[in-house]
Design a protein around this motif. Structure first.
Motif, PDB file in Angstrom:
ATOM      1  N   SER A  33       0.827  -1.211   0.000  1.00 52.42           N
ATOM      2  CA  SER A  33       0.000   0.000   0.000  1.00 52.42           C
ATOM      3  C   SER A  33       0.859   1.258   0.000  1.00 52.42           C
ATOM      4  N   VAL A  34       2.008   1.202   0.664  1.00 50.52           N
ATOM      5  CA  VAL A  34       2.938   2.334   0.637  1.00 50.52           C
ATOM      6  C   VAL A  34       3.397   2.587  -0.798  1.00 50.52           C
ATOM      7  N   GLY A  35       3.684   1.504  -1.533  1.00 52.48           N
ATOM      8  CA  GLY A  35       4.069   1.643  -2.940  1.00 52.48           C
ATOM      9  C   GLY A  35       2.959   2.252  -3.765  1.00 52.48           C
ATOM     10  N   PHE A  36       1.703   1.860  -3.487  1.00 56.25           N
ATOM     11  CA  PHE A  36       0.567   2.468  -4.186  1.00 56.25           C
ATOM     12  C   PHE A  36       0.566   3.979  -3.971  1.00 56.25           C
ATOM     13  N   CYS A  37       0.750   4.399  -2.710  1.00 54.68           N
ATOM     14  CA  CYS A  37       0.711   5.827  -2.378  1.00 54.68           C
ATOM     15  C   CYS A  37       1.855   6.577  -3.061  1.00 54.68           C
ATOM     16  N   GLN A  38       3.048   5.992  -3.039  1.00 51.99           N
ATOM     17  CA  GLN A  38       4.207   6.679  -3.594  1.00 51.99           C
ATOM     18  C   GLN A  38       4.169   6.753  -5.117  1.00 51.99           C
ATOM     19  N   GLY A  39       3.661   5.711  -5.764  1.00 52.38           N
ATOM     20  CA  GLY A  39       3.664   5.691  -7.219  1.00 52.38           C
ATOM     21  C   GLY A  39       2.457   6.337  -7.869  1.00 52.38           C
ATOM     22  N   VAL A 161       2.791  -2.153  -9.707  1.00 53.98           N
ATOM     23  CA  VAL A 161       1.375  -2.444  -9.977  1.00 53.98           C
ATOM     24  C   VAL A 161       0.616  -1.170 -10.323  1.00 53.98           C
ATOM     25  N   VAL A 162       0.854  -0.099  -9.557  1.00 56.80           N
ATOM     26  CA  VAL A 162       0.111   1.138  -9.794  1.00 56.80           C
ATOM     27  C   VAL A 162       0.567   1.800 -11.092  1.00 56.80           C
ATOM     28  N   TYR A 163       1.858   1.694 -11.440  1.00 61.63           N
ATOM     29  CA  TYR A 163       2.329   2.200 -12.731  1.00 61.63           C
ATOM     30  C   TYR A 163       1.642   1.458 -13.883  1.00 61.63           C
ATOM     31  N   ALA A 164       1.591   0.115 -13.754  1.00 65.03           N
ATOM     32  CA  ALA A 164       0.987  -0.696 -14.814  1.00 65.03           C
ATOM     33  C   ALA A 164      -0.501  -0.402 -14.952  1.00 65.03           C
ATOM     34  N   CYS A 178      -6.829   0.411  -5.047  1.00 63.73           N
ATOM     35  CA  CYS A 178      -5.931   0.616  -3.904  1.00 63.73           C
ATOM     36  C   CYS A 178      -6.708   0.614  -2.590  1.00 63.73           C
ATOM     37  N   ALA A 179      -7.912   1.177  -2.604  1.00 69.82           N
ATOM     38  CA  ALA A 179      -8.747   1.190  -1.394  1.00 69.82           C
ATOM     39  C   ALA A 179      -9.093  -0.229  -0.965  1.00 69.82           C
ATOM     40  N   GLY A 180      -9.486  -1.072  -1.914  1.00 72.54           N
ATOM     41  CA  GLY A 180      -9.823  -2.447  -1.575  1.00 72.54           C
ATOM     42  C   GLY A 180      -8.633  -3.214  -1.043  1.00 72.54           C
TER      43      GLY A 180
END
Length: 478
Positions: A33-39, A161-164, A178-180
């Motif tokens: 989730s940290v990666g989601f936030c940063q990317g 994942v978030v980049y893709a 990301c919320a789920g």
């Protein structure tokens, strides 16, 4: 009979290792989730500015940096709470700001609400550093490095994942996904025990033993670890002045100063600029590859090198890795600054990402869970992370203006110089923690000329015996 018993002990030990790995993975899952936030800002900004052409450069920088500005607050609050409520409950409670923030972003109709959502999700990044404390406290010295290095690797997985997703899916749907996903960590932490060291520090010896037995699946090993911890633990009765004095000790101030300098060099080496401005960064440096494709490649490289970095941490000394990583990523950024070929510049940027993942990126965060005494580990880890995130915020917020003043090539050159200086700093000053217990690491910062430490272990005559109570069965739940 002897062979049967040896096989049983070996079998239980292997189970214990697997359970420890699973507990570490459960805690480190928050870093996805940290990666989601940063990317997220790297894919949000190109889509959002295309939908709203009137968004200014200054507003874009706020969208990116507001995901960082609340990191220090989250780190500070998390650091103060983690010693009070425990590591496990703290990791479970992170779901609240994470879920709320992503939902606000997904349903935002105005620029203001988008910024509010970014601000709230930033708390997740700040509070997540508790995962490194938890892993440091449940693992053996031999496994601590590689299991702690899973954190940055999973951050990279989240970024990839978030980049893709951002290359093919609208940013609102990405936010909903990301919320789920934010519900994963509290679910996994339900099945693992609290940190045994935290339980023992609160006088809950039976619970601490049960947690250690669950992790080790070995009665004698669990008892011995608990006895070793109580020998190094301060007495329970301390005045407020004594507790305040803990923060003035050499073993607190020295690692704090060392880590802050390490973070300063890390963040001025360009690692987080590439992370938060991936798509726009590749536009500015003039690569010949599509910006979204380049950012996905960077995300994939980070995931791959995260695994390589974890393997290297288990084999090489911390100082060696940090120094080599700084030298290599400084050289790569220098190559990017001096190169005039677009494809070659992309190669150098990818090498910079690779080399950052083998030491310079993950080591300061890992060492936040290693370098501080047990009694102030939560607060000091939170305070250190708070200061580090403030530096990241300043770095991210000022990057557009820095590039406008210096130009792309000179900015890359500045990053290269900072990385090389950081490598020299690590070679000369970084403390070594590989293969050492947390108690042994603390002793590195003690001085013979220093006044008596309030945390000093009691003399054998004054030591309080550890009330170890074996569990009723070998399947004691966490």
């Amino acid at each position: 009979m002897y062979k049967s018993r040896s096989f049983l002990e070996l079998y239980n030990e292997s189970i214990g290792v697997n359970l420890t790995v699973l507990a570490a993975l459960a805690a480190q899952s928050i870093n996805i989730s940290v990666g989601f936030c940063q990317g997220f800002s790297a894919v949000l900004l190109p889509q959002y500015t295309h939908e709203h052409p009137n968004v200014t450069y200054e507003q874009s920088s706020w969208i990116a940096s507001l995901g960082v500005i609340s990191n220090p607050v989250g780190a500070l609050l998390g650091g103060m709470m983690v010693d009070a409520v425990g590591r496990r409950l703290m990791l479970q409670s992170i779901v609240l700001p994470n879920l709320i923030g992503w939902l606000v972003i997904a349903f935002s109709e105005t620029y203001v609400f988008l910024c509010v959502g970014r601000f709230i999700t930033g708390f997740t990044i700040g509070m997540s550093t508790v995962s490194y404390i938890y892993v440091a406290e449940i693992t053996t010295p031999e496994k601590r490095g590689v299991l702690s290095a899973l954190g940055p690797g999973l951050v990279s997985t989240g970024i990839f994942v978030v980049y893709a997703l951002g290359a093919f899916v609208h940013w609102r749907k990405v936010a909903a996904i990301c919320a789920g996903f934010s519900l994963l960590t509290p679910f996994l932490m339900h099945f693992v025990p609290e940190s045994p060291l935290w339980l023992a520090s609160k006088g809950q010896m039976k619970e601490a033993y049960n947690a250690l037995f669950w992790l080790r699946q070995n009665n004698s090993a669990a008892q011995q670890e608990l006895v070793d911890f109580t020998k190094d633990r301060r007495g329970e009765s301390m005045s407020f002045a004594q507790k305040l004095a803990l923060f003035k000790r050499r073993r607190v101030l020295k690692p704090f100063a060392l880590l802050m300098l390490f973070f300063a060099f890390q963040e001025m080496s360009g690692i987080y600029v590439i992370l938060y401005y991936a798509v726009d960064f590749f536009k500015s440096v003039g690569t010949s590859v599509n910006e979204f494709t380049a950012s996905i490649i960077v995300g994939g490289v980070r995931v791959l090198m995260g695994g390589v970095g974890a393997a290297l941490i288990s084999r090489f000394r911390r100082r060696t890795l940090a120094t080599a990583s700084g030298l290599l990523l400084g050289g790569a950024m220098l190559g990017a600054a001096l190169s005039h070929d677009a494809l070659l510049r992309l190669v150098f940027v990818l090498l910079h990402v690779c080399f950052s993942m083998v030491g310079f990126l993950q080591l300061p965060w890992i060492m936040c869970g290693e370098l501080f005494p047990q009694d102030v580990r939560g607060v000091l880890s939170g305070a250190t992370s708070c200061c580090a995130y403030l530096l990241i915020f300043l770095n991210i917020k000022t990057y557009p203006r820095l590039q406008a003043c210096l130009g792309a090539d000179n900015t890359l050159l500045l990053f290269a110089v900072c990385a090389l200086l950081g490598a020299l700093y690590c070679l000369l000053f970084l403390p070594e923690t590989k293969g050492k217990t947390l108690a042994e690491i603390m002793r590195q910062f003690d001085s013979e000329k220093a006044p008596p430490d309030p945390e000093a272990a009691p003399t054998p005559s004054a030591a309080t015996p550890t009330p170890v109570i074996p569990p009723a069965s070998s399947t004691t739940p966490p």
